[in-house]
Design a protein around this motif. Sequence first.
Motif, PDB file in Angstrom:
ATOM      1  N   ASP A 156       0.799  -1.221   0.000  1.00 50.09           N
ATOM      2  CA  ASP A 156       0.000   0.000   0.000  1.00 50.09           C
ATOM      3  C   ASP A 156       0.834   1.274   0.000  1.00 50.09           C
ATOM      4  N   LEU A 157       2.034   1.211   0.562  1.00 46.42           N
ATOM      5  CA  LEU A 157       2.839   2.408   0.753  1.00 46.42           C
ATOM      6  C   LEU A 157       4.311   2.054   0.704  1.00 46.42           C
TER       7      LEU A 157
ATOM      8  N   THR B 163       8.116   4.067   1.540  1.00 42.82           N
ATOM      9  CA  THR B 163       8.798   5.269   1.995  1.00 42.82           C
ATOM     10  C   THR B 163      10.232   5.238   1.497  1.00 42.82           C
TER      11      THR B 163
ATOM     12  N   SER C 223       7.194   9.684   0.306  1.00 41.83           N
ATOM     13  CA  SER C 223       6.301   8.527   0.383  1.00 41.83           C
ATOM     14  C   SER C 223       5.628   8.322  -0.956  1.00 41.83           C
TER      15      SER C 223
ATOM     16  N   THR D  67       2.276   6.361  -2.325  1.00 45.61           N
ATOM     17  CA  THR D  67       1.070   5.615  -2.009  1.00 45.61           C
ATOM     18  C   THR D  67       0.610   4.884  -3.268  1.00 45.61           C
TER      19      THR D  67
ATOM     20  N   ASP E 122      -2.258   3.726  -4.889  1.00 45.15           N
ATOM     21  CA  ASP E 122      -3.717   3.823  -4.867  1.00 45.15           C
ATOM     22  C   ASP E 122      -4.341   2.513  -5.316  1.00 45.15           C
TER      23      ASP E 122
END
Length: 127
Positions: free
Chosen positions: A45-46, A48, A93, A95, A97
């Motif tokens: 999902d993410l 960094t 970051s 993301t 989607d």
Amino acid sequence: MSTTPNYAASPKIGSVNVSTADASLTAPTAAGTVVTAGASGTRMDLATIQATGVTTSGLLRLFLHDGTNYRLIKEVEVRAATPSSTQPAFNASVTFDGGLNLPTGWSLRAAPSKSEPFTVTAFGGDL
């Protein structure tokens, strides 16, 4: 195509330190593996991106790797920063989607365009 959402069955975090410059957009040789999909696939999902030293203007690239081929999915612009007690190191970051669904055997990889140190961490879960 499934009509029900894909939820992670167990949390998964992957991380890699990268610092070797790689300018390739199609076949990087110095890309580090951030996370490899589990036996039933993995949803991320993410991600960094944290510099761990001085950076100059450049890019950090994220790739999908199917075991043979690379596919560029994102270029993150890196800004110049000299970390100190009053200046933070570069960070960003990404993301995904709707989630980034990695099939079994696939991996998320990262490569900087310049020889500068980064830690890239991805958060998600095995399906």
